[in-house]
Scaffold this active site. Structure first.
Site, short mmCIF file in Angstrom:
data_model
loop_
_atom_site.label_atom_id
_atom_site.label_comp_id
_atom_site.label_asym_id
_atom_site.label_seq_id
_atom_site.Cartn_x
_atom_site.Cartn_y
_atom_site.Cartn_z
N ASP A 32 0.85 -1.20 0.00
CA ASP A 32 0.00 0.00 0.00
C ASP A 32 0.89 1.24 0.00
OD1 ASP A 32 -1.90 1.97 0.45
OD2 ASP A 32 -2.03 1.55 2.60
N ASN A 34 -0.30 4.56 -0.23
CA ASN A 34 -0.92 5.82 0.22
C ASN A 34 -1.53 5.75 1.61
OD1 ASN A 34 -3.17 4.28 -0.27
ND2 ASN A 34 -3.95 5.54 -1.97
N ASP A 36 -3.99 3.97 2.88
CA ASP A 36 -5.42 3.74 3.10
C ASP A 36 -5.72 2.30 3.51
OD1 ASP A 36 -5.05 2.35 0.75
OD2 ASP A 36 -6.61 3.40 -0.39
N ASP A 40 -2.01 -1.25 -3.68
CA ASP A 40 -2.30 -0.52 -4.90
C ASP A 40 -1.18 -0.67 -5.92
OD1 ASP A 40 -0.29 1.35 -3.99
OD2 ASP A 40 -1.85 2.31 -2.77
N ASP A 109 -5.30 -10.47 -15.31
CA ASP A 109 -6.36 -11.43 -15.02
C ASP A 109 -7.56 -11.08 -15.88
OD1 ASP A 109 -7.83 -13.46 -13.65
OD2 ASP A 109 -6.63 -13.05 -11.87
N ASP A 217 -9.78 -16.34 -15.86
CA ASP A 217 -10.53 -16.84 -14.71
C ASP A 217 -11.65 -17.78 -15.16
OD1 ASP A 217 -11.04 -16.47 -11.74
OD2 ASP A 217 -12.98 -15.87 -12.54
N GLU A 276 -7.65 -20.83 -16.27
CA GLU A 276 -8.06 -21.48 -15.02
C GLU A 276 -9.29 -22.32 -15.32
OE1 GLU A 276 -9.39 -20.29 -10.47
OE2 GLU A 276 -10.33 -19.34 -12.20
N HIS A 349 -4.56 -17.14 -4.81
CA HIS A 349 -5.44 -16.31 -3.98
C HIS A 349 -6.65 -17.07 -3.46
CE1 HIS A 349 -7.08 -16.28 -8.01
NE2 HIS A 349 -8.24 -15.87 -7.52
N ASP A 350 -6.89 -18.29 -3.97
CA ASP A 350 -8.03 -19.09 -3.54
C ASP A 350 -7.64 -20.27 -2.65
OD1 ASP A 350 -9.95 -17.59 -4.88
OD2 ASP A 350 -9.74 -18.75 -6.73
#
Length: 575
Positions: A32, A34, A36, A40, A109, A217, A276, A349-350
């Protein structure tokens, strides 16, 4: 024979990606810039030196498109815009340029089985039964004899991947729309050629911008049986399994060949296409990745990461039997040995973190993380490293469901508890297998929030970041990071790894994973003990005079074909 001598024995004429390694970035959790609390694009750019140091060739970027984030960006509302949470198109162009400047490629992706319900295409489609884009999605009236909105009125009995039915009633038009995932992810109707060509135009726009390909995907779900028949009842509230009617459907090969022809054919440069594909067999994958068919370069399959699912599914895990894993991966190695290509991965990520899932994230954390990496990376195929995997990141100690963010986990918890399951029992399954395990922030250093953000992270940082972090590993020659770096160097240097034949050894051993790779006169042996007790690998042939290229614990005793293996040790020999 030395590493340098071996690297020059054969001229490598195989595609570039056979000797490449891909690194997946889940932008929300990477870095990150910034404050928040959300990762990003500028954060990614600031950490590219880490990836260059690791030695990877390709970055795969999980979705950064405009999205309401019902499914963390896999619900896209504008394919040609960057979500403000991640930055701007200018930020993306800077990231792309800096990636290319370091000799790496960037793959986007591609999520085109479905859009967000806030995408302008769907907003138009749902506005009227007579709108020109009505047929861009799957709309159906209530089941005959049922009033709209009543239980059982859904056009089919299919169950969603995220629990509940795959159909949601639109009150305005009185019809249901199909969504294999969340209600905010309506499925595109690929039977409509206008849909396909709108997708192809968007893909060309990104390639013209300079991206180097796409990871697609759930791409094998885009072709549905137009009859949309009911599936076999699964026993969950009368819902059924629709997968046989939309998984690897009747026109999938036609659609992918058309995509290749319309998007990729005739383009200069080294592009990568990865599909995928849940539920595919190696026979399916052989067709998809046969270069003569001009469909895809490689596929992501899920057979090996389903082996520890229990009778109740993924959230009812059981211990992995290594013999099942060897049989599965060996089957894919053999099946795609002469035609097609494998993708090699433990994490994405899964999936939960592999060192916690298949390894030992306690006493043998470093050894098991590096042993599992060694076993995977030297197979035939293109390895994928998921962010933090190169550090040995572990599953997170979620105190309760209130600390989880993933829609799949939250829906499962609500449904399971409502059905009378003990909450703590449900949580045990989520802690072991939930997708949030892969989505905690990358652990850069020991500072507050692991150097990920100066603000409050969108999901909690794993508390073990105080000792498990990148900064602590860079200068440690025995670190997980540097072991991954050496594995990547081996793939770059040795044609036998990129293109050699594969032979599984010791298939019936419950703790040993061993195989040979051969090319011309080169023989590579990988042997690992994937358990917590010492083992002896009894192999054919004499390996006592072979060169030890890599070990995660030091040189093992070798007497002819008998190799003594410490717990969670892995060794690579060349002769």
């Amino acid at each position: 024979m030395t590493l340098e001598q071996t690297a020059t024995t054969t001229v490598d004429t195989a595609p570039w990606w056979t000797s490449a390694v891909v690194y997946q970035i889940y932008p929300r959790s990477f870095a990150d810039s910034n404050g928040d609390g959300v990762g990003d694009l500028n954060g990614i750019t600031s950490r590219l030196d880490h990836l260059e140091r690791l030695g990877v060739d390709v970055i795969w970027l999980s979705p950064v498109y405009a999205s309401p984030h019902a499914d963390n960006g896999y619900d896209i509302s504008d394919y040609r815009a960057i979500d403000p949470a991640f930055g701007t198109l200018e930020d993306f162009d800077r990231l792309l340029a800096e990636t290319h400047a370091r000799g790496m490629k960037l793959v986007m992706d591609l999520v085109v089985n479905h859009t967000s319900d806030e995408h302008p295409w769907f907003v138009e489609s749902r506005s009227s039964r007579h709108n020109p884009k009505r047929d861009w999605y799957w709309w159906r009236p209530p089941r005959e004899g049922f009033e709209a909105g009543r239980p059982g009125a859904e056009p089919t009995n299919w169950e969603s991947f995220f629990s509940g039915p795959t159909w949601t009633l639109d009150e305005t038009t009185g019809e249901y729309y199909l969504h294999l995932f969340a209600p905010k992810q309506p499925d595109l109707n690929w039977e409509n050629p206008e849909v396909r060509h709108a997708v192809y135009e968007m893909m060309r726009w990104w390639l013209d911008r300079g991206v180097d390909g796409f990871r697609m995907d759930v791409i094998n779900l885009i072709s549905k049986d137009p009859a949309l028949p009911d599936g076999a009842t699964t026993g969950t509230g009368g819902l059924g399994d629709g997968f046989p009617h939309y998984g690897t459907g009747p026109r999938i090969h036609e659609f992918l060949r058309e995509m290749h022809r319309e998007v990729f054919e005739g383009r200069s440069g080294e592009l990568l296409t990865v599909g995928e594909m849940p539920g595919v067999t190696w026979e399916d994958a052989r067709l998809f990745t046969d270069p003569r068919r001009r469909e895809l370069d490689m596929v992501f399959q899920f057979e090996h990461v389903s082996l520890d699912h229990g009778p109740g599914g993924k959230f009812d895990p059981r211990p992995l039997d290594l013999r099942d894993l060897k049989a599965s991966l060996g089957r894919w190695q053999t099946g795609l040995g002469e035609v097609g290509w494998n993708s090699l991965y433990w994490n994405n990520h899964d999936q939960p973190r592999v060192v916690s899932r298949f390894g030992d994230d306690g006493r043998y954390w470093r050894e098991s993380a590096t042993a599992l990496a060694t076993v995977l990376h030297l197979h035939r195929g293109t390895p994928y490293v998921y962010q933090g995997e190169e550090l040995g990141m572990t599953n997170a100690p979620f105190a309760g469901v209130h600390e989880m963010r993933d829609i799949e986990s939250l829906n499962h918890y609500a449904e399971a508890v409502a059905a009378g399951n003990e909450p703590e029992s449900v949580l045990r399954g989520l802690r072991a297998m939930g997708r949030d395990n892969a989505r905690t922030p990358v652990q850069w250093d020991a500072s507050p929030n692991a150097g990920f953000t100066t603000g409050r992270p969108w999901i909690a940082v794993n508390p073990n970041h105080t000792w498990l972090n990148a900064q602590a590993q860079y200068d440690d020659p025995n670190s997980v990071f540097n072991h991954y770096r050496r594995l990547i160097e081996l793939r770059h240097a040795l044609p036998v790894i990129a293109r050699g034949d594969f032979r599984m050894l010791l298939a019936d051993e419950p703790y040993l994973y061993a195989y040979e790779r051969t090319l011309d006169d080169d023989r590579l042996l990988v042997v690992a003990n994937l358990g917590g007790t010492p083992q002896i690998a009894a192999l054919d042939g004499d390996w006592s005079a072979a060169d030890l290229l890599l070990s995660n614990v030091g040189e093992p005793p070798v007497v002819n074909g008998r190799i003594s293996l410490e717990p969670w040790s892995a060794h690579v020999f060349l002769k």
